[in-house]
Design a protein around this motif. Sequence first.
Motif, mmCIF file in Angstrom:
data_model
loop_
_atom_site.group_PDB
_atom_site.id
_atom_site.type_symbol
_atom_site.label_atom_id
_atom_site.label_comp_id
_atom_site.label_asym_id
_atom_site.label_seq_id
_atom_site.Cartn_x
_atom_site.Cartn_y
_atom_site.Cartn_z
ATOM 1 N N SER A 192 6.488 -2.046 -12.701
ATOM 2 C CA SER A 192 5.076 -2.107 -13.067
ATOM 3 C C SER A 192 4.416 -3.081 -12.091
ATOM 4 N N HIS A 193 3.124 -2.968 -11.928
ATOM 5 C CA HIS A 193 2.457 -3.869 -10.981
ATOM 6 C C HIS A 193 2.544 -5.318 -11.445
ATOM 7 N N THR A 194 2.666 -5.512 -12.765
ATOM 8 C CA THR A 194 2.837 -6.871 -13.286
ATOM 9 C C THR A 194 4.129 -7.475 -12.730
ATOM 10 N N ALA A 195 5.199 -6.685 -12.746
ATOM 11 C CA ALA A 195 6.476 -7.166 -12.219
ATOM 12 C C ALA A 195 6.382 -7.404 -10.714
ATOM 13 N N ILE A 196 5.684 -6.526 -10.036
ATOM 14 C CA ILE A 196 5.546 -6.665 -8.574
ATOM 15 C C ILE A 196 4.817 -7.967 -8.241
ATOM 16 N N VAL A 197 3.766 -8.257 -8.998
ATOM 17 C CA VAL A 197 3.014 -9.493 -8.742
ATOM 18 C C VAL A 197 3.913 -10.697 -9.011
ATOM 19 N N TYR A 299 -0.910 -3.873 2.247
ATOM 20 C CA TYR A 299 -1.875 -4.830 1.697
ATOM 21 C C TYR A 299 -2.538 -4.094 0.539
ATOM 22 N N ARG A 300 -2.259 -4.548 -0.690
ATOM 23 C CA ARG A 300 -2.802 -3.860 -1.868
ATOM 24 C C ARG A 300 -4.231 -4.358 -2.093
ATOM 25 N N THR A 301 -5.174 -3.754 -1.413
ATOM 26 C CA THR A 301 -6.549 -4.286 -1.410
ATOM 27 C C THR A 301 -7.204 -4.275 -2.784
ATOM 28 N N SER A 335 -3.531 -1.680 5.578
ATOM 29 C CA SER A 335 -4.367 -1.966 4.403
ATOM 30 C C SER A 335 -4.532 -0.697 3.590
ATOM 31 N N ARG A 336 -3.999 -0.745 2.405
ATOM 32 C CA ARG A 336 -4.100 0.439 1.564
ATOM 33 C C ARG A 336 -5.480 0.506 0.956
ATOM 34 N N THR A 337 -6.085 1.675 0.992
ATOM 35 C CA THR A 337 -7.391 1.819 0.354
ATOM 36 C C THR A 337 -7.175 1.736 -1.156
ATOM 37 N N LEU A 360 -7.204 9.876 -12.837
ATOM 38 C CA LEU A 360 -8.079 9.636 -11.692
ATOM 39 C C LEU A 360 -7.717 8.294 -11.056
ATOM 40 N N ARG A 361 -6.613 8.284 -10.326
ATOM 41 C CA ARG A 361 -6.105 7.041 -9.755
ATOM 42 C C ARG A 361 -6.164 7.136 -8.225
ATOM 43 N N ALA A 362 -6.228 5.985 -7.572
ATOM 44 C CA ALA A 362 -6.056 5.877 -6.113
ATOM 45 C C ALA A 362 -7.031 6.784 -5.346
ATOM 46 N N ILE A 433 3.465 8.517 0.737
ATOM 47 C CA ILE A 433 4.203 9.620 0.122
ATOM 48 C C ILE A 433 4.787 9.049 -1.156
ATOM 49 N N GLU A 434 4.152 9.392 -2.278
ATOM 50 C CA GLU A 434 4.619 8.854 -3.550
ATOM 51 C C GLU A 434 4.551 9.884 -4.670
ATOM 52 N N ILE A 435 4.228 11.109 -4.257
ATOM 53 C CA ILE A 435 4.242 12.217 -5.226
ATOM 54 C C ILE A 435 5.257 13.223 -4.684
ATOM 55 N N ILE A 454 6.434 5.486 2.471
ATOM 56 C CA ILE A 454 6.939 6.027 1.194
ATOM 57 C C ILE A 454 6.814 4.959 0.113
ATOM 58 N N GLY A 455 6.074 5.288 -0.941
ATOM 59 C CA GLY A 455 5.922 4.373 -2.079
ATOM 60 C C GLY A 455 6.977 4.762 -3.102
ATOM 61 N N THR A 456 8.138 4.126 -3.023
ATOM 62 C CA THR A 456 9.234 4.565 -3.906
ATOM 63 C C THR A 456 8.946 4.278 -5.381
ATOM 64 N N ASN A 457 8.107 3.278 -5.650
ATOM 65 C CA ASN A 457 7.851 2.962 -7.066
ATOM 66 C C ASN A 457 7.228 4.166 -7.772
ATOM 67 N N ASP A 458 6.199 4.697 -7.129
ATOM 68 C CA ASP A 458 5.552 5.858 -7.741
ATOM 69 C C ASP A 458 6.360 7.132 -7.520
ATOM 70 N N LEU A 459 7.007 7.218 -6.354
ATOM 71 C CA LEU A 459 7.797 8.429 -6.105
ATOM 72 C C LEU A 459 8.853 8.590 -7.205
ATOM 73 N N ASP A 467 6.943 6.814 -17.061
ATOM 74 C CA ASP A 467 5.870 5.860 -16.819
ATOM 75 C C ASP A 467 6.504 4.523 -16.417
ATOM 76 N N ARG A 468 6.152 4.029 -15.231
ATOM 77 C CA ARG A 468 6.814 2.815 -14.746
ATOM 78 C C ARG A 468 6.444 1.569 -15.536
ATOM 79 N N THR A 469 5.413 1.664 -16.400
ATOM 80 C CA THR A 469 5.034 0.501 -17.199
ATOM 81 C C THR A 469 5.635 0.558 -18.611
ATOM 82 N N CYS A 505 7.555 1.242 1.630
ATOM 83 C CA CYS A 505 6.913 -0.003 1.185
ATOM 84 C C CYS A 505 7.065 -0.207 -0.325
ATOM 85 N N GLY A 506 7.820 0.681 -0.985
ATOM 86 C CA GLY A 506 8.076 0.471 -2.414
ATOM 87 C C GLY A 506 9.145 -0.602 -2.585
ATOM 88 N N GLU A 507 9.431 -0.951 -3.833
ATOM 89 C CA GLU A 507 10.356 -2.053 -4.115
ATOM 90 C C GLU A 507 11.770 -1.801 -3.575
HETATM 91 C C1 PEP Z 1 4.761 2.366 -4.551
HETATM 92 O O1 PEP Z 1 4.301 3.151 -5.387
HETATM 93 O O2 PEP Z 1 5.966 2.342 -4.224
HETATM 94 C C2 PEP Z 1 3.883 1.396 -3.890
HETATM 95 C C3 PEP Z 1 4.307 0.678 -2.893
HETATM 96 O O3 PEP Z 1 2.632 1.235 -4.372
HETATM 97 P P1 PEP Z 1 2.302 0.484 -5.761
HETATM 98 O O4 PEP Z 1 3.568 -0.178 -6.228
HETATM 99 O O5 PEP Z 1 1.226 -0.475 -5.490
HETATM 100 O O6 PEP Z 1 1.895 1.619 -6.629
#
Ligand code: PEP
Length: 573
Positions: A192-197, A299-301, A335-337, A360-362, A433-435, A454-459, A467-469, A505-507
């Motif tokens: 979850s983004h909380t864990a990432i932070v 960069y998670r803007t 820089s990620r939009t 409606l995300r990202a 690439i996360e879908i 590749i965003g492995t967290n969402d992938l 749900d990752r949260t 760039c995922g975890e």
């Molecule tokens: C991901 O999904 O792997 C990623 C890097 O983006 P975020 O964790 O911010 O969704």
Amino acid sequence: MSFTLHGMAVSPGIAIGYAHLVSHATLEVSHFVIPARHIDAEIARFDAAVETVRVELDTLRNTTAAAPAEIAAFVDLHAMILADPLLSSVPRDLIRSRRCNAEWALVQQMEQLVEQFEGVEDTYLRERKADVVQVAERVLRALLGRPGHLPARRAVEYGTVVVAHDLSPADTIQFRQQHVSGFITDLGGATSHTAIVARSLKIPALVGMHHARQIINDDDLLIVDGTLGVLIVDPDQRVLDEYRLRKSELELERNKLKRLVSARSATLDGVEVSLQANIELPEDVGQAREVDAAGVGLYRTEFLFLNREDLPDEEEQFEAYRSVAQAMGGRPVTSRTLDIGADKALLGDDDNSPNPALGLRAIRYCLAEPDLFLTQLRALLRAAHYGDVRMLIPMLAHAREVDEALNLLARAKAQLHERRVKFNADMQVGGMIEIPAAALAVGLFLRRLDFLSIGTNDLIQYTLAIDRTDDNVAHLYDPLHPGVLRLIAHTIDAGGRAGVPVAVCGEMAGNPAMTRLLLGMGLRQFSMPPGRLLEVKQGVLRSDCSRLRPAVVRMLRQDEPEKLLEHLDKLNA
Ligand code: PEP
Ligand code: MG
């Protein structure tokens, strides 16, 4: 009495501190009408609670005499808010005129005040709304018979561990200023983004603790073992000593890794590997520089947009993006939009969609709000004049999403051109690439973009439909699922064949246990929280790509989980 609880370890390290229960006290108060004969007693109860808090704040001011000036100023401000008749007197009138119980009267008045603050133009004043809420919550706790939390002297010795039912990434990022040593939550998943932070702030944390908040009291001494997933409540002296020792050993190990900062990042057989940093806010650049990151790979803007009522305008965004670019001294800043939506909602954006992670995300959000997106695109283009700023589009699934984003980018360039403002018209554009569909049809994106990440967290979330949260399905989150591995390998291979750089760039990129696997898949660009970079570098320095490649090809032919684990163990041996 000492006891131990188990949760999901999401941010490594050991924190020792006193529990600070975060509760949304305002949501918990009961509302009822009191009999006329009890009015005076209810007012006296309210007055007594205000007096308790006044004494608390006084004590706090005295015990923090040697503390930084900001703490003293903050205590003074809270004392002033408490003394204001709007908070200490109006609720008395409400108890008398409307016969509401004291808690209800206080919450009504607090809401009234918050509403008034929201209308104020001055940002500083508007932000004082949070202080009003905090003071009111202190009085509420006193009313409910729970004295407010006092960060007394002993807390200074050990720090504070936040205990919450749930925390949003927006809550967590604020811990940066609050010197929180660790936190635990009842809910939450490992990516979850909380864990990432938490990992980015290097705060040991446990999530998925279920009912911890109900059985821990304010000021209980806690040990958070963010590596083993263990929480020890009220430890005895022997355990405390053991953990203090372990904590200093960990610090020693971390310091030893610092030797690697200046080492060239290459494998034993001389393959160069770019190790970059993920950041959330411009302040994080310092950490990226400390470990000599080859760039900012993510960069998670969107964090610039959280915890505030207004949206950052073009100028504010430009300054933030430029400051990161300049601080990185010419190294790439990807820089990620805006990846807004799901667990990162803008204030006031009530997401009522039935399944926000699929909503409606990202990029979907940005294409639905073209003005908001254009503002960010202009700011990025302008910052790209001052450094190697690249833009990265999150959550792509459809070719037309790239086409529309590129059309808007062309419009942003035309607008800047017209304004005669300096910008970089050749800013590189990449996509995440996360879908799973995007990984399978990666050619669509390779043809349209300069690079992929590749965003492995969402992938993983979208491939395994979890749900990752959500801690209820956290055990199903599996980076080694054969389906996930094949999607990653396919994307890296296809990028290699097309001559388009592909990063992760995922975890997973920051997990040293995965370093050799990813190297063997052909990955040459990793981006991760700065705190993980040196450990991953150590793995890179000890790896031999010529040996890994065939071993990983063999591994990817497997699909039995035990076999995959066996192969991974052999790779890492
Ligand atoms: C991901 O999904 O792997 C990623 C890097 O983006 P975020 O964790 O911010 O969704
Ligand atoms: Mg993502």
